[in-house]
Design a protein around this motif. Structure first.
Motif, mmCIF file in Angstrom:
data_model
loop_
_atom_site.group_PDB
_atom_site.id
_atom_site.type_symbol
_atom_site.label_atom_id
_atom_site.label_comp_id
_atom_site.label_asym_id
_atom_site.label_seq_id
_atom_site.Cartn_x
_atom_site.Cartn_y
_atom_site.Cartn_z
ATOM 1 N N ARG A 416 -2.887 4.184 29.059
ATOM 2 C CA ARG A 416 -2.596 2.947 29.799
ATOM 3 C C ARG A 416 -3.868 2.312 30.341
ATOM 4 O O ARG A 416 -4.086 1.105 30.199
ATOM 5 C CB ARG A 416 -1.619 3.242 30.939
ATOM 6 C CG ARG A 416 -1.141 1.981 31.654
ATOM 7 C CD ARG A 416 -0.215 2.314 32.822
ATOM 8 N NE ARG A 416 1.006 2.947 32.378
ATOM 9 C CZ ARG A 416 2.062 2.293 31.894
ATOM 10 N NH1 ARG A 416 2.016 0.973 31.781
ATOM 11 N NH2 ARG A 416 3.139 2.952 31.526
ATOM 12 N N SER A 417 -4.727 3.129 30.951
ATOM 13 C CA SER A 417 -5.948 2.569 31.542
ATOM 14 C C SER A 417 -6.924 2.119 30.461
ATOM 15 O O SER A 417 -7.666 1.151 30.647
ATOM 16 C CB SER A 417 -6.609 3.590 32.471
ATOM 17 O OG SER A 417 -7.074 4.728 31.753
ATOM 18 N N ALA A 420 -5.680 -1.171 29.137
ATOM 19 C CA ALA A 420 -5.817 -2.195 30.170
ATOM 20 C C ALA A 420 -7.243 -2.745 30.205
ATOM 21 O O ALA A 420 -7.474 -3.867 30.667
ATOM 22 C CB ALA A 420 -5.446 -1.621 31.539
ATOM 23 N N GLY A 443 2.162 -8.828 29.949
ATOM 24 C CA GLY A 443 1.420 -7.576 29.938
ATOM 25 C C GLY A 443 0.563 -7.337 31.164
ATOM 26 O O GLY A 443 -0.036 -6.266 31.299
ATOM 27 N N THR A 444 0.508 -8.310 32.078
ATOM 28 C CA THR A 444 -0.268 -8.116 33.303
ATOM 29 C C THR A 444 0.532 -7.250 34.252
ATOM 30 O O THR A 444 1.666 -7.583 34.611
ATOM 31 C CB THR A 444 -0.583 -9.471 33.972
ATOM 32 O OG1 THR A 444 -1.217 -10.328 33.016
ATOM 33 C CG2 THR A 444 -1.505 -9.283 35.163
ATOM 34 N N GLU A 445 -0.028 -6.122 34.656
ATOM 35 C CA GLU A 445 0.721 -5.135 35.436
ATOM 36 C C GLU A 445 0.813 -5.491 36.915
ATOM 37 O O GLU A 445 1.628 -4.937 37.635
ATOM 38 C CB GLU A 445 0.088 -3.748 35.274
ATOM 39 C CG GLU A 445 0.154 -3.240 33.834
ATOM 40 C CD GLU A 445 -0.467 -1.875 33.677
ATOM 41 O OE1 GLU A 445 -1.068 -1.386 34.653
ATOM 42 O OE2 GLU A 445 -0.350 -1.298 32.579
ATOM 43 N N ARG A 446 -0.002 -6.411 37.379
ATOM 44 C CA ARG A 446 0.039 -6.797 38.789
ATOM 45 C C ARG A 446 0.721 -8.160 38.924
ATOM 46 O O ARG A 446 0.926 -8.869 37.938
ATOM 47 C CB ARG A 446 -1.381 -6.882 39.357
ATOM 48 C CG ARG A 446 -2.261 -7.867 38.606
ATOM 49 C CD ARG A 446 -3.685 -7.900 39.122
ATOM 50 N NE ARG A 446 -4.514 -8.830 38.362
ATOM 51 C CZ ARG A 446 -4.571 -10.130 38.579
ATOM 52 N NH1 ARG A 446 -3.846 -10.680 39.550
ATOM 53 N NH2 ARG A 446 -5.349 -10.911 37.849
ATOM 54 N N ARG A 500 -6.134 -11.010 32.101
ATOM 55 C CA ARG A 500 -6.255 -9.552 32.158
ATOM 56 C C ARG A 500 -7.637 -9.115 32.646
ATOM 57 O O ARG A 500 -7.795 -8.002 33.145
ATOM 58 C CB ARG A 500 -6.019 -8.952 30.758
ATOM 59 C CG ARG A 500 -4.583 -8.989 30.313
ATOM 60 C CD ARG A 500 -4.473 -8.592 28.848
ATOM 61 N NE ARG A 500 -4.902 -7.218 28.595
ATOM 62 C CZ ARG A 500 -4.091 -6.169 28.586
ATOM 63 N NH1 ARG A 500 -2.806 -6.340 28.830
ATOM 64 N NH2 ARG A 500 -4.540 -4.956 28.326
#
Length: 589
Positions: A416-417, A420, A443-446, A500
């Motif tokens: 994941r990291s 990212a 896809g932006t996790e925040r 991203r």
């Protein structure tokens, strides 16, 4: 036939074990099951009272024997049976729906976690069929047949118990039907399993054809390939028709054979029972009760038979579902969390083949990509550039050798990291169904603000056309972004990458198929995106990477040249020919 169906014919219970395990793993509500079973038991027990009431009426028949209490008792019994049956049926249907929802949740989670290699070997339509058609078969078994199976078992057991108490000899004669039923149902069940499994496979293949053709319908029409694709689909339809006929033959045999056996038993019971009544060993009421209980056994027996045929279909569907569920999936969280990717990317004698023993796509390549610089991959098509990109994204693992970030192998970082930290802009950016805003933030996790989305769009020069769209950022882009032009899709893809804020940027020549105006905007957007990032570019046109800090010339899976544009012009003959050909082409244009 495959080995699995063959083994099933030797051991019919073998296929049931994974089926029930799969159902159990969805963790159905035990309390709901308990309530449903209790009510089913109550309903069945109530139904068993009616023949006994009828027996007493027949044995002591007179108008004075039928009063308000007897009629009230019968009415109450019917009402209790109807209410409990309705509630238990609903509860079992509810449990069935929960089981299927849980199963589909597991499948959906699994499909998203499976690696790219899985999808390389399975058509999308086939995979979708596992999610929809196969689970629908299991759902039909649980919600439509499970209720009648459970109540049928209870009804038969209760009826047989009462009949034994009334006259065990008559009951023994009646139970001779059981071996006859087994002789009929076991071979038909085996046949149904084989047919249903083939049907599920054929359904999945047809779904694959339909999905591929309909997703590329513009290519089909532009190529006048409607007739060809019609025949391709018809092949699957005809195969399913033949399998459907085979399934229909099995189902057509089950009902009449069961009815024939049961009618034979009815004749025997009436004949033998009449003899025992005439001899005084049995009362007329007992014989009537026997006949009524026989009907309470006949109907459930037919329903149980249908349950077992549907069970065979469900087992066939379950085998394919289990094959998907046990496949190895990607693990996103295992490994060190990558906090900074401002280090060189090093490939050390990397070799890769798609299949064991096959020709290598990458054959022992080594390179260093310096941080914060632009590295371009150039060379003829089929040389391995796209495969290298896939390996950097960790879609594939090297067959031999390692890829490192600094001193650490990239697979030591959590998936994941690692992903990212990468921004990828494809040759033709893919958009998802939804709004422009949804696709920029995809896809932006925040949580991202409106200002961040608009800033990314502005840096990607996408705001120039977004502001002119009917609904601005809320405009729907259509399936795969079909409502937008190629240049507009590219700029949204670049805006997505800017949002991203990746440390590593991978570009698959994002301007190669654009018109001059779109290319200008995309090039400007890419310059904004590339600032201060480690950038790797697949170059289809050398004019776009002349200023790259490093060029790697890849052919036949090997790096045959490396250096700047000027260095390769003087040292690499094939690169020089590439450059001259493209220069001549541009001069002609």
């Amino acid at each position: 036939m495959s080995s699995k169906p063959a083994s099933f014919t030797k051991n019919p219970l073998k296929g049931w074990v994974p089926f029930w395990r799969l159902i159990r793993e969805t963790k159905p509500s035990r309390s709901a099951l308990a309530i449903a079973l209790t009510l089913s038991l109550s309903s069945t027990v109530t139904a068993l009272i009616v023949p006994l009431f009828t027996k007493n009426v027949v044995d002591s028949f007179s108008l004075s024997s039928i009063g308000v209490p007897q009629i009230s008792l019968l009415v109450v019994a019917f009402v209790i049976q109807a209410v409990t049956a309705a509630i238990s049926t609903y509860m079992l249907a509810r449990v069935g729906q929960q089981v299927i929802a849980g199963l589909r949740e597991r499948l959906w989670r699994k499909l998203l976690a499976l690696p790219v290699t899985y999808y390389d070997n399975h058509q999308t339509g086939e995979t979708v069929s596992r999610m929809t058609n196969d689970t629908a078969v299991v759902k039909g078994l649980i919600t439509e047949h499970m209720t009648s199976f459970i109540t049928g078992i209870i009804s038969i057991m209760g009826s047989v118990a009462i009949l034994i108490a009334l006259d065990w000899r008559m009951t023994l004669v009646m139970l001779t039907a059981a071996p006859l039923l087994m002789l009929v149902m076991v071979p038909l069940g085996r046949k149904m399993h084989l047919v249903s499994k083939s049907m599920q496979d054929e359904t999945a293949q047809l779904s694959g054809v339909l999905s591929q053709v309909l997703s590329e319908i513009r290519l089909v029409k532009a190529s006048n390939a409607e007739d060809r694709e019609f025949e391709s689909g018809m092949k699957g339809i005809r195969n399913m028709f033949k399998l459907g006929l085979s399934e229909g033959k099995v189902q057509a045999l089950i009902g009449p054979l069961i009815s024939l056996i049961m009618m034979l038993m009815l004749v025997i019971i009436i004949g033998y029972g009449g003899f025992r009544v005439s001899s005084g060993a049995l009362s007329a009421g007992d014989l009537v009760a026997f006949i009524l209980y026989l009907f309470q056994i006949m109907m459930p027996a037919s329903q149980i038979a249908m349950f077992f045929t549907q069970m065979q279909k469900a087992i066939g569907a379950t085998e394919r579902i289990n094959e998907t569920l046990i496949d190895t999936e990607e693990v996103l969280e295992t490994g060190v969390v990558l906090t900074g990717a401002n280090k060189p990317i090093v490939a050390d004698h990397v070799r890769f083949t798609y299949e064991s023993g096959g020709e290598p796509v990458l054959d022992g390549i080594s390179f260093v990509i310096p941080p914060g610089k632009v590295t371009a991959l150039v060379g003829p098509s089929g040389g391995g550039k796209t495969t290298l990109f896939s390996m950097l994204e960790r879609f594939y693992t090297p067959t031999e050798g390692t890829i490192r970030l600094g001193e650490e192998p990239i697979d030591s970082y959590s998936l994941r990291s690692w992903r990212a930290a990468i921004g990828y802009v494809q040759q033709e950016s893919t958009l998802m169904t939804g709004s422009v805003r949804d696709n920029i933030a995809y896809g932006t996790e925040r949580e991202v603000s409106e200002e961040e989305i608009q800033r990314a769009a502005s840096m990607a020069y996408a705001d120039r056309f977004i502001d002119q769209l009917p609904n601005g950022y809320e405009t729907e882009v259509g399936e795969r972004g079909i409502k937008l032009s190629g240049g507009q899709r590219q700029r949204i893809g670049i805006a997505r990458a800017l949002l991203r804020d990746p440390s590593i940027l991978m570009l698959d020549e994002a301007t190669s198929s654009l018109d001059s105006e779109s290319e200008h905007y995309v090039q400007e957007a890419l310059r904004n995106l590339m600032k201060g990032r480690t950038t790797i570019v697949i170059a289809h046109r050398l004019s776009t990477v002349i200023d790259a800090d490093q060029l790697l010339f890849i052919e036949n899976g090997r790096i045959t040249g490396r250096g700047t544009h000027a260095e390769l012009l003087s040292s690499h003959e094939l690169y020089r020919k590439f450059a001259e050909q493209q220069l001549q082409a541009q001069t002609v244009q």
